[in-house]
Design an enzyme around this catalytic site. Structure first.
Site, PDB file in Angstrom:
ATOM      1  N   LYS A   1      24.280 -84.775  37.080  1.00 55.82           N
ATOM      2  CA  LYS A   1      25.281 -83.787  37.519  1.00 55.82           C
ATOM      3  C   LYS A   1      26.654 -84.454  37.513  1.00 55.82           C
ATOM      4  CE  LYS A   1      24.506 -80.397  40.720  1.00 55.82           C
ATOM      5  NZ  LYS A   1      24.392 -79.125  40.015  1.00 55.82           N
TER       6      LYS A   1
ATOM      7  N   ARG B   1      18.577 -87.662  43.023  1.00 57.38           N
ATOM      8  CA  ARG B   1      19.230 -87.307  41.756  1.00 57.38           C
ATOM      9  C   ARG B   1      20.663 -87.837  41.722  1.00 57.38           C
ATOM     10  NH1 ARG B   1      18.898 -81.150  40.208  1.00 57.38           N
ATOM     11  NH2 ARG B   1      20.534 -81.013  41.784  1.00 57.38           N
TER      12      ARG B   1
END
Ligand code: PLP
Ligand code: COI
Length: 339
Positions: A182, A80
Site C-alpha cells: 500500500k 502488511r
C-alpha cells in the site's frame, strides 16, 4: 456520543480530536503519543514530497449492538504495513506497537464510533512518511508514523446498489513498485485513470494483468470476488494485487461459515460472462456488488443485474458484517475489543 447525521455519512474526512504520532530519528522510534494537531509541518524538501516515500493502511472499528467498540483484525494491517515499509526502505513500525496505537486512538475518539445499525463505522488510517530533506534520489533517514481516524459510511454511492466498472486502458502497477504493497505512489499513479472512469460514469477501473492483459487483477481500491453459477467463490490469484485482508477473511467465512467451495486462481477476462455474481471487496468497499463490466464498447451484464445485490453475495455480506460487529462469533483473534 458526538452529534452527527451518522446514517448519511459518505466516505469523506471528518477530523476527530486525537491522532497518534511516533517519530523515527537516529535509528529508533520514539515512544509515541496521542496529539490533537491535525497538521504536519515539514521541510519543502522532505523525501515524501520529492520522491513520494509514503505508505498507508486502512482498517475499521465498529460499535456493537451492546454499545461496545471493537476493531477488526488490526494485527493483519500491522503486518502488511511492515511489508510496505520494507519495500519502500522505511523502518517497520513494530506490529505490537501498531495494535497498541489502534487501541489508544480508538479509545480516545470513542465518541466518534458511529452507532450500531447506521451502516457507518470508524475508519482508521495509519501512514508513514519520509520527513527529512533529501535532494539526491535516496531514502529518508527520519520518518513519521501517524494514525488518525474518521467516521465513514459507504465507499460507493448507493451502498448496496450494484456498480458498473470499466476495463482500464492503463496498467495498474506503478513504474516504481507493484500493487502488492500500500504505497501512496501506486495510488497516485491510478488517479488519472480513475478520474477518466468516473467521468464516463463508472465507479472503478478493472485492471488486467500488465503482461498479457487477459487476466483480471483488481480495481483501484478493492479486490474482486466472483460467484459461479453453482455457488462457488472464485477470486483472482496474482502477485501484483494488494493482498486484501477483507478478501482473505471472506474466503474463510465462505468456506467455514457458509460451507461454500472457494478457489483462488487465475481468472481470465473471457470467463467473466459465465459468473453469476461479482463484487468488489475491501475495508472501505466491504463487499460492493458489481452488475456491469464495460470493455471497450461491449458490456458484460452479470445475471444478478444492476438492481440489487445477488443472493450469494448478500448472504456473504450479512455474515461478514455480523462477524465484524461481534454479533456472531468470530474466528479466534479477529475481533479486538477496545471498550
Ligand atoms: N486493493 C486495493 C488496491 C486497495 O486499496 C484495497 C484497500 O485497502 C484493497 C484491495 C482491499 O484491501 P483490504 O481488504 O485489506 O482493505
Ligand atoms: C481501504 O479500503 O482501506 C483502502 O485503502 C482503499 C481506499 C480506496 C480507501
Amino acid at each position: 456520543m458526538a452529534e452527527l447525521d451518522w446514517g448519511r455519512l459518505g466516505f469523506a474526512y471528518v477530523p476527530t480530536e486525537y491522532r497518534y504520532v511516533s517519530r523515527y530519528k537516529d535509528g529508533a522510534w520514539d515512544e509515541g503519543a496521542l496529539v490533537t494537531d491535525a497538521n504536519i509541518t515539514l521541510s519543502e524538501c522532505a523525501c515524501v514530497f520529492q520522491y513520494c516515500q509514503a505508505c498507508f493502511e486502512g482498517l475499521k472499528a465498529f460499535r456493537t449492538k451492546d454499545g461496545d467498540v471493537v476493531c477488526f483484525r488490526p494485527d493483519q494491517n500491522a503486518k502488511r504495513m511492515v511489508d510496505s515499509a520494507k519495500r519502500l526502505v522505511m523502518p517497520p513500525f513494530p506490529e505490537d506497537r501498531f495494535v497498541d496505537a489502534v487501541k489508544q486512538l480508538v479509545l480516545a475518539n470513542k465518541d466518534m464510533v458511529p452507532p450500531y445499525g447506521t451502516g457507518a463505522s470508524l475508519y482508521i488510517r495509519p501512514f508513514m512518511i519520509g520527513t527529512n530533506p533529501v535532494i539526491g534520489v535516496k531514502p529518508a533517514t527520519e520518518f513519521e508514523f501517524r494514525m488518525f481516524c474518521t467516521p465513514v459510511g459507504a465507499y460507493f454511492k448507493g451502498g448496496a446498489t450494484p456498480v458498473a466498472v470499466k476495463v482500464s486502458d492503463f496498467d495498474r502497477a506503478a513504474p516504481h513498485g507493484t500493487g502488492h504493497i500500500k504505497a501512496g505512489l501506486n495510488y497516485a499513479m491510478s488517479l488519472y485513470q480513475t478520474e477518466l472512469a468516473h467521468h464516463e460514469g463508472y465507479a472503478e477501473n478493472l485492471y488486467l494483468d500488465p503482461a498479457t492483459r487477459t487476466k483480471v487483477e483488481e480495481t483501484g481500491g478493492a479486490n474482486f470476488i466472483f460467484i459461479t453459477k453453482d455457488g462457488k467463490l472464485v477470486t483472482p490469484k496474482s502477485g501484483s494485487i494488494l493482498p486484501s485482508i477483507t478478501r482473505r477473511s471472506l474466503m474463510y467465512v465462505a468456506q467455514h461459515y457458509l460451507g461454500m467451495e472457494v478457489e483462488e486462481r487465475e481468472v481470465y477476462f473471457s470467463e467473466l460472462e459465465d459468473f453469476a455474481e461479482a463484487g468488489l471487496c475491501g475495508t472501505a468497499a466491504v463487499i460492493s456488488p458489481v452488475g456491469r463490466i464495460h470493455d471497450h464498447g461491449r458490456d458484460i451484464l452479470l445475471p444478478s443485474g444492476m438492481e440489487e445485490v445477488g443472493p450469494v453475495i448478500k448472504k456473504l455480506y450479512d455474515t461478514y458484517v455480523a462477524i465484524q460487529h461481534a454479533q456472531i462469533e468470530a474466528p479466534e483473534g479477529w475481533i479486538l475489543k477496545i471498550c
